[in-house]
Design a protein around this motif. Structure first.
Motif, short mmCIF file in Angstrom:
data_model
loop_
_atom_site.label_atom_id
_atom_site.label_comp_id
_atom_site.label_asym_id
_atom_site.label_seq_id
_atom_site.Cartn_x
_atom_site.Cartn_y
_atom_site.Cartn_z
N PHE A 84 0.83 -1.20 0.00
CA PHE A 84 0.00 0.00 0.00
C PHE A 84 0.87 1.26 0.00
CE2 PHE A 84 -2.84 3.22 1.64
CZ PHE A 84 -4.08 2.87 1.14
N MET A 85 1.86 1.30 0.87
CA MET A 85 2.70 2.50 0.99
C MET A 85 3.61 2.68 -0.22
SD MET A 85 3.65 2.84 5.06
CE MET A 85 4.52 1.26 5.19
N LEU A 86 4.12 1.59 -0.77
CA LEU A 86 4.98 1.68 -1.96
C LEU A 86 4.19 2.18 -3.16
CD1 LEU A 86 7.07 -1.58 -1.53
CD2 LEU A 86 7.99 0.74 -1.56
N LEU A 87 2.97 1.64 -3.35
CA LEU A 87 2.13 2.08 -4.46
C LEU A 87 1.70 3.53 -4.30
CD1 LEU A 87 -0.09 -1.08 -5.11
CD2 LEU A 87 1.56 -0.05 -6.68
N LYS A 88 1.46 3.93 -3.05
CA LYS A 88 1.09 5.32 -2.78
C LYS A 88 2.17 6.27 -3.27
CE LYS A 88 2.01 7.91 0.39
NZ LYS A 88 2.76 9.21 0.55
N LYS A 89 3.42 5.93 -3.02
CA LYS A 89 4.54 6.76 -3.45
C LYS A 89 4.56 6.93 -4.96
CE LYS A 89 6.88 7.24 0.53
NZ LYS A 89 7.19 8.54 1.15
N ILE A 90 4.14 5.89 -5.68
CA ILE A 90 4.23 5.90 -7.15
C ILE A 90 2.96 6.47 -7.79
CG2 ILE A 90 4.47 4.43 -9.20
CD1 ILE A 90 5.98 2.44 -7.35
N VAL A 91 1.80 6.02 -7.31
CA VAL A 91 0.54 6.32 -7.99
C VAL A 91 -0.08 7.63 -7.49
CG1 VAL A 91 -1.79 5.47 -8.50
CG2 VAL A 91 0.12 3.87 -8.32
N VAL A 92 -0.17 7.80 -6.17
CA VAL A 92 -0.83 8.99 -5.60
C VAL A 92 0.05 9.60 -4.51
CG1 VAL A 92 -3.25 8.52 -6.15
CG2 VAL A 92 -2.18 7.35 -4.22
N GLU A 94 0.50 12.47 -3.53
CA GLU A 94 -0.08 13.60 -2.79
C GLU A 94 -0.91 13.14 -1.59
OE1 GLU A 94 -3.12 12.39 -5.88
OE2 GLU A 94 -0.94 12.61 -5.75
N LYS A 95 -1.29 11.86 -1.56
CA LYS A 95 -2.04 11.34 -0.42
C LYS A 95 -1.08 11.03 0.74
CE LYS A 95 -6.02 9.56 -2.96
NZ LYS A 95 -7.03 8.47 -3.02
N LYS A 96 -1.65 10.89 1.94
CA LYS A 96 -0.83 10.70 3.13
C LYS A 96 -1.18 9.38 3.82
CE LYS A 96 1.01 14.83 2.71
NZ LYS A 96 2.42 15.01 2.35
N VAL A 97 -0.15 8.66 4.26
CA VAL A 97 -0.32 7.43 5.02
C VAL A 97 0.38 7.57 6.37
CG1 VAL A 97 0.13 4.95 5.14
CG2 VAL A 97 -0.49 5.98 2.96
N TYR A 98 -0.36 7.27 7.43
CA TYR A 98 0.19 7.32 8.78
C TYR A 98 0.09 5.94 9.42
CZ TYR A 98 -0.26 12.33 8.10
OH TYR A 98 -0.17 13.60 7.60
N LEU A 99 1.09 5.58 10.21
CA LEU A 99 1.11 4.29 10.90
C LEU A 99 0.94 4.51 12.40
CD1 LEU A 99 4.04 2.50 9.03
CD2 LEU A 99 1.58 2.34 8.56
N TRP A 100 0.31 3.54 13.05
CA TRP A 100 0.02 3.61 14.48
C TRP A 100 0.53 2.31 15.10
CZ3 TRP A 100 -5.46 5.40 16.44
CH2 TRP A 100 -5.48 5.44 17.83
N SER A 101 1.54 2.38 15.97
CA SER A 101 2.13 1.13 16.47
C SER A 101 3.03 1.35 17.68
CB SER A 101 2.95 0.48 15.36
OG SER A 101 4.16 1.19 15.15
N HIS A 102 3.53 0.23 18.20
CA HIS A 102 4.55 0.28 19.25
C HIS A 102 5.84 0.88 18.69
CE1 HIS A 102 2.56 -2.03 22.45
NE2 HIS A 102 1.97 -2.68 21.47
#
Length: 533
Positions: A84-92, A94-102
């Motif tokens: 998901f994050m790799l494709l986001k970098k290539i395709v869209v 301008e969109k933002k991905v945030y992760l929530w974790s330890h």
């Protein structure tokens, strides 16, 4: 999968934000969140193969025009999140991905360090449960501007209602037949919790003439072994068993004197402190869960050396032997810690603050620091306040390479030298920076400064060739004549008094007094208000 205990924060997000939810199907014995508790929640299938997970059907949401922000659990072994994050970098992009974790524990080997660095580096931001994880991440070369501490929470609103209702009771005197101090543990009775160490410590204390009662609330695979151990050591233990009645749990915790968790403490700390009971656990933070950060030594609990029965005995004994010990004062310390930092509202405030950040423009600092700012007042301040003008020029330049930027840069450097403020355009500084007076101020170009920071004259933020430059969080006050040397990490809402010299890391919400590394825990209630100004 969404764990059931996360329902309160997710419901609060659902109420105040426009969210669609996609959860993996529950696997194992962890209780999942019921999708009907949220407005638009969908359960999707997950495939697991040799510890690797794939969440089916999520990649299509990347091109959904209704979504521009994505918040995902940060599990490095979930391959669909990588994709998901790799494709986001290539395709869209301008969109933002945030992760929530330890995030980081501090015990990762070489391979895991690089896997995590690559994985979390793909995200536009990372929400972490604790300051310790953020500190470890920064030490391992991760971008501090993409790391935010969100802490953890339970059903705070329900617990607050119960807190107002519960009162001291004779529940333990009726069971044990005495008034001896009560040590409690609430949670799963598993091997990793090392509950046998409580029994050994209590047996040792009994030989010294100090008697304690033990209560275990919960069930698990270690219960039978612990029952045998209690009989063998001849110590009073109440195996209460599993309890899903929150009213009864609140009564059990409230009337206990001390919660002891010899293994990693986790949400047990939050549960105990919510009802005013302090916590003791071990001090090897790389083997801890993030909730250990709620423990303030001698106020909301204490630490002992991991796996040392002798030191655990000493910690328990010291807790009750303090001449100034006040159960009610300790209870208030616990309430305050939970109410300030371990609630769904606190978590939502962090999410709102970061998920909708925009780039800092030339006027954002001005808007944050002054009321009723318009073009005319901006021009007036530029003409009459050198430090105001320097900040504005700093934002306009932004490390640009255009001809205009280069011409402005010449003027900027000449002007900043005149007023003794050394601030290079490439320095990374969040919105709301404020210099109340002119220099001298020296800021290493590699320094990273968060939002809403105040820096007074005669301050040195100096780098070190071996370690790097300071990393400063949000809402930090740096007083006259302070010196921060090397790659020290300063948390949020830290007050550094005039004349302080700092060469060591400082967690959030601390006061640093004058002198060398004179760190004091703050007790200011309104540290998140304008009091910092």
């Amino acid at each position: 999968m969404a764990a059931k205990y996360r329902a309160p924060i997710f419901q609060l997000m659902d109420k105040e934000m426009d969210v669609d939810w996609y959860f993996g199907n529950p696997i194992g014995d962890i209780k999942g969140l019921e999708p009907e508790l949220l407005k638009n929640a969908t359960i999707v299938n997950r495939k697991i193969w040799k510890g690797l997970t794939w969440q089916k059907g999520i990649l299509k949401h990347l091109v959904n025009k209704n979504y521009d922000r994505y918040l995902m659990l940060g599990e490095p072994f979930t391959l669909s999140t990588w994709a998901f994050m790799l494709l986001k970098k290539i395709v869209v992009p301008e969109k933002k991905v945030y992760l929530w974790s330890h995030g980081w524990y501090g015990r990762e080997n070489f391979t895991k360090k690089w896997i995590k660095r690559a994985f979390f580096g793909l995200a536009d931001g990372n929400f972490l449960y604790g300051n310790y994880a953020r500190k470890v991440a920064i030490e391992q070369g991760n971008n501090p501007d993409k790391l935010w501490v969100i802490h953890n929470s339970l059903n705070y609103s329900k617990h607050i209602e119960l807190r107002r209702l519960i009162k001291p009771s004779a529940i333990y005197k009726e069971y044990f037949g005495d008034d001896n101090p009560v040590l409690i543990f609430i949670g799963r009775l598993t091997k990793i919790k090392k509950l046998n160490q409580i029994f050994e410590a209590v047996a040792f204390l009994k030989k010294q003439g100090s008697n304690y009662n033990v209560v275990l609330v919960g069930d698990g695979e270690e219960r039978s072994m612990l029952e045998i151990e209690a009989i063998k050591l001849k110590i009073p233990v109440w195996f209460y068993g599993s309890c899903y009645d929150e009213i009864k749990n609140a009564e059990l915790i409230y009337n206990a004197d001390l919660c002891v968790s010899p293994g990693n403490v986790g949400l047990t700390a939050i549960h105990a402190m919510t009802f005013g009971t302090p916590v003791i656990t071990h001090s090897n933070f790389s083997n801890q869960m993030p909730e250990f950060e709620a423990i303030i030594p001698n106020k909301t609990g204490n630490f002992f050396t991991e796996n040392s029965i002798e030191n655990l005995v000493e910690s328990i004994s010291k807790w009750f032997s303090d001449k100034n010990y006040s159960r009610e004062r300790i209870r208030q310390y616990c309430y305050k810690e939970i109410d300030n930092f371990w609630t769904p509202k606190y978590q939502l405030d962090i999410i709102k603050k970061t998920s909708f950040m925009k780039s800092v423009d030339a006027f954002q600092d001005i808007r944050k620091n002054y009321n009723n700012v318009n073009l005319f007042s901006h021009i007036y301040r530029c003409l009459n306040s050198p430090s105001y003008r320097i900040i504005w020029l700093f934002r306009v330049l932004g490390g640009g390479n255009s001809l205009i930027s280069k011409l402005l840069s010449l003027y900027y450097h000449r002007y900043s030298r005149k007023y003794l403020i050394e601030l290079e355009p490439e320095t990374r500084i969040g919105a709301g920076i404020h210099f109340p007076h002119n220099g001298p101020i020296v800021i290493n170009p590699k320094t990273k400064i968060g939002e809403n920071c105040i820096i007074h004259p005669c301050v040195l933020l100096g780098g070190d060739r071996k370690t790097g430059a300071p990393v400063i969080g949000n809402n930090v006050f740096i007083g006259h004549g302070c010196k921060l040397i090397g790659k020290v990490v300063i948390g949020d809402y830290v007050f550094i008094a005039p004349g302080a010299i700092v060469t060591k890391d400082v967690y959030s919400d601390y006061i640093i007094g004058a002198g060398i590394n004179n760190i004091i825990r703050t007790t200011v209630d309104d540290k998140k208000s304008n009091a910092i100004q």
